[in-house]
Design an enzyme around this catalytic site. Structure first.
Site, mmCIF file in Angstrom:
data_model
loop_
_atom_site.group_PDB
_atom_site.id
_atom_site.type_symbol
_atom_site.label_atom_id
_atom_site.label_comp_id
_atom_site.label_asym_id
_atom_site.label_seq_id
_atom_site.Cartn_x
_atom_site.Cartn_y
_atom_site.Cartn_z
ATOM 1 N N HIS A 108 -10.446 -11.857 -3.018
ATOM 2 C CA HIS A 108 -9.643 -12.850 -3.762
ATOM 3 C C HIS A 108 -9.145 -14.002 -2.872
ATOM 4 C CE1 HIS A 108 -5.203 -11.293 -3.230
ATOM 5 N NE2 HIS A 108 -5.847 -11.325 -2.094
ATOM 6 N N TRP A 122 0.817 -1.227 0.000
ATOM 7 C CA TRP A 122 0.000 0.000 0.000
ATOM 8 C C TRP A 122 0.841 1.263 0.000
ATOM 9 C CZ3 TRP A 122 -3.749 -1.598 -2.321
ATOM 10 C CH2 TRP A 122 -4.438 -2.756 -1.963
ATOM 11 N N ASP A 166 -9.966 -5.809 12.100
ATOM 12 C CA ASP A 166 -9.202 -7.038 11.780
ATOM 13 C C ASP A 166 -9.231 -7.955 13.000
ATOM 14 O OD1 ASP A 166 -7.170 -8.882 10.638
ATOM 15 O OD2 ASP A 166 -6.807 -7.242 9.242
ATOM 16 N N GLY A 214 -12.168 -7.834 15.643
ATOM 17 C CA GLY A 214 -13.383 -8.611 15.386
ATOM 18 C C GLY A 214 -13.171 -9.620 14.273
ATOM 19 N N ASP A 215 -14.266 -10.311 13.960
ATOM 20 C CA ASP A 215 -14.234 -11.351 12.926
ATOM 21 C C ASP A 215 -15.352 -11.028 11.949
ATOM 22 O OD1 ASP A 215 -14.805 -13.648 11.449
ATOM 23 O OD2 ASP A 215 -14.298 -15.003 13.089
ATOM 24 N N PHE A 216 -14.982 -10.714 10.702
ATOM 25 C CA PHE A 216 -16.032 -10.272 9.769
ATOM 26 C C PHE A 216 -16.984 -11.378 9.322
ATOM 27 C CE2 PHE A 216 -12.162 -9.762 6.766
ATOM 28 C CZ PHE A 216 -12.259 -11.041 6.239
ATOM 29 N N GLN A 260 -1.985 -20.468 -1.966
ATOM 30 C CA GLN A 260 -2.031 -19.947 -0.595
ATOM 31 C C GLN A 260 -3.380 -20.046 0.067
ATOM 32 O OE1 GLN A 260 -0.472 -15.925 -0.634
ATOM 33 N NE2 GLN A 260 0.606 -16.395 1.257
ATOM 34 N N ASN A 271 -1.039 -17.617 -7.463
ATOM 35 C CA ASN A 271 -0.577 -17.546 -6.083
ATOM 36 C C ASN A 271 -1.694 -17.876 -5.090
ATOM 37 O OD1 ASN A 271 1.749 -16.666 -4.407
ATOM 38 N ND2 ASN A 271 0.156 -15.352 -3.580
HETATM 39 C C1 SAM Z 1 -4.674 -10.408 2.444
HETATM 40 S S1 SAM Z 1 -4.845 -9.408 3.828
HETATM 41 C C2 SAM Z 1 -5.504 -7.973 3.143
HETATM 42 C C3 SAM Z 1 -4.754 -6.707 3.489
HETATM 43 C C4 SAM Z 1 -5.547 -5.542 3.929
HETATM 44 N N1 SAM Z 1 -6.855 -5.393 3.353
HETATM 45 C C5 SAM Z 1 -4.835 -4.203 3.920
HETATM 46 O O1 SAM Z 1 -5.527 -3.216 3.863
HETATM 47 O O2 SAM Z 1 -3.593 -4.170 3.997
HETATM 48 C C6 SAM Z 1 -6.256 -10.124 4.623
HETATM 49 C C7 SAM Z 1 -6.557 -9.483 5.955
HETATM 50 O O3 SAM Z 1 -7.842 -9.941 6.378
HETATM 51 C C8 SAM Z 1 -7.775 -10.267 7.749
HETATM 52 N N2 SAM Z 1 -8.831 -11.257 8.051
HETATM 53 C C9 SAM Z 1 -8.884 -12.543 7.631
HETATM 54 N N3 SAM Z 1 -9.987 -13.140 8.110
HETATM 55 C C10 SAM Z 1 -10.637 -12.206 8.859
HETATM 56 C C11 SAM Z 1 -11.833 -12.224 9.602
HETATM 57 N N4 SAM Z 1 -12.585 -13.335 9.657
HETATM 58 N N5 SAM Z 1 -12.220 -11.108 10.239
HETATM 59 C C12 SAM Z 1 -11.448 -9.986 10.182
HETATM 60 N N6 SAM Z 1 -10.304 -9.908 9.474
HETATM 61 C C13 SAM Z 1 -9.895 -11.007 8.826
HETATM 62 C C14 SAM Z 1 -6.372 -10.820 7.915
HETATM 63 O O4 SAM Z 1 -5.961 -10.796 9.264
HETATM 64 C C15 SAM Z 1 -5.566 -9.878 7.022
HETATM 65 O O5 SAM Z 1 -5.137 -8.742 7.723
#
Ligand code: SAM
Length: 325
Positions: A235, A145, A191, A215-217, A286, A282
């Protein structure tokens, strides 16, 4: 307290050596199963020489003979020496549990352990050191970013939105760019708790313009917002999960509220861009997700209820799609 060493263990580390070599034993069983050794033995129901087995299974005799001997060593096969030559036969264990034709066969488990689980154990040290790994991942998102955020947040005018939540916003680097370009906005990064803790510890200054929320989305409440940003989130997941999240955002939004998806978009004709195509490969390695062309984002957003969908390519690595409730 750990058990005292027995006299024999003090003299020689038998148990420890057994543990250290344990992975080789698993691999001996996996290899014999994959080559079909146990199936052949069950089929033949008689003792066979290494030469004969090697011929049937199209292997080298030298390697196979050592493999068969190791299987005898762990009591999975039997051996008899006749006139100086070794003849190998199955045991109850190999016929019952290792031959594929047996109703109690563990061959599918062995195949999965060998091909999927075994390679993963190579990364056990990284998994145990996971705080360090998480920090490395967050560092990568931060660098992305640093160069890409400005194009992304200016690709579509976001000034109508006063409260913004970056879901899965990680380090907050993208969110800070939103603050910088739209100073009237209140911006929150949402996050998982461990990421928020690391972000606060390693990526925040003293007068940060953003706030963090844990939190957990997928499994919790989303904070209120006029605009939800999903950058590099869609993605990562298969369609069903993406729709679950988009439906949730739609339900939480007020009319006029929006969702901004930030991803590297494929061309509709699948001919590029190469950055996006490589990122899609990728994701195969992953996660469970993939990169998509604009039409697929359109479909996801309309299925979740969003309208007035705008797709904006930046001509750089990451593009944006905005949907409005
Ligand atoms: C690939 S990264 C995306 C980077 C991010 N959007 C940024 O602005 O830099 C995915 C992010 O989603 C978060 N994430 C994954 N599952 C999640 C959930 N269930 N609730 C909240 N955040 C989550 C991960 O911890 C990670 O920080």
């Amino acid at each position: 307290m750990a058990e005292q060493l027995s006299q024999s263990e003090q003299d020689y580390p038998f148990k420890l050596l057994e543990y250290i070599n344990g992975f080789k034993i698993s691999k001996v069983i996996f290899t014999a199963s994959q080559l079909g050794v146990f199936d052949l033995m069950l089929q033949c129901q008689k003792a066979l020489s290494a030469e004969c087995i090697a011929k049937e299974l199209h292997t080298s005799q030298n390697g196979l003979e050592r493999l068969l001997d190791a299987l005898v060593g762990i009591d999975i096969l039997d051996v008899e020496i006749i006139n100086g030559k070794a003849f190998y036969s199955s045991t109850d264990v190999s016929d019952l549990y290792l031959a594929k034709a047996s109703p109690k066969s563990l061959s599918n488990m062995i195949l999965y352990q060998s091909q999927n689980i075994y390679p993963l154990w190579n990364f056990l040290p990284d998994a145990v050191r996971c705080e360090e790994e998480l920090l490395k991942f967050m560092g990568m998102m931060h660098s992305t970013w640093v160069f890409a955020a400005h194009d992304v947040v200016t690709a579509i005018d976001l000034s109508p939105f006063k409260t913004v939540v970056n879901l899965g916003g990680c380090t907050g680097t993208l969110a800070r760019e939103v603050c910088l370009v739209y100073p009237h906005c209140s911006v929150t990064v949402f996050d998982i708790p461990e990421v928020v803790k690391m972000a606060k510890k390693h990526f925040c200054g003293i007068d940060d313009c953003i706030t963090f929320k844990e939190g957990d989305f997928f499994n919790g409440e989303l904070p209120e917002a006029n605009l939800y940003i999903l950058a590099g989130i869609i993605h990562g997941w298969e369609e069903e999960k993406c729709l679950q999240l988009l439906h949730k955002i739609y339900a939480q939004s007020k009319p006029g509220g929006g969702v901004l998806i930030v991803e590297s978009m494929l061309n509709e004709n699948r001919r590029g861009p190469i950055f996006s195509q490589l990122l899609s490969l990728n994701m195969l390695l992953q996660m469970e997700g993939k990169e998509r062309p604009p039409s697929e984002f359109f479909k996801l957003l309309t299925t979740a209820g969003f309208k007035d969908i705008q797709v904006q390519r930046t001509g750089k690595c990451y593009d944006v799609v905005l949907g409005i409730k």
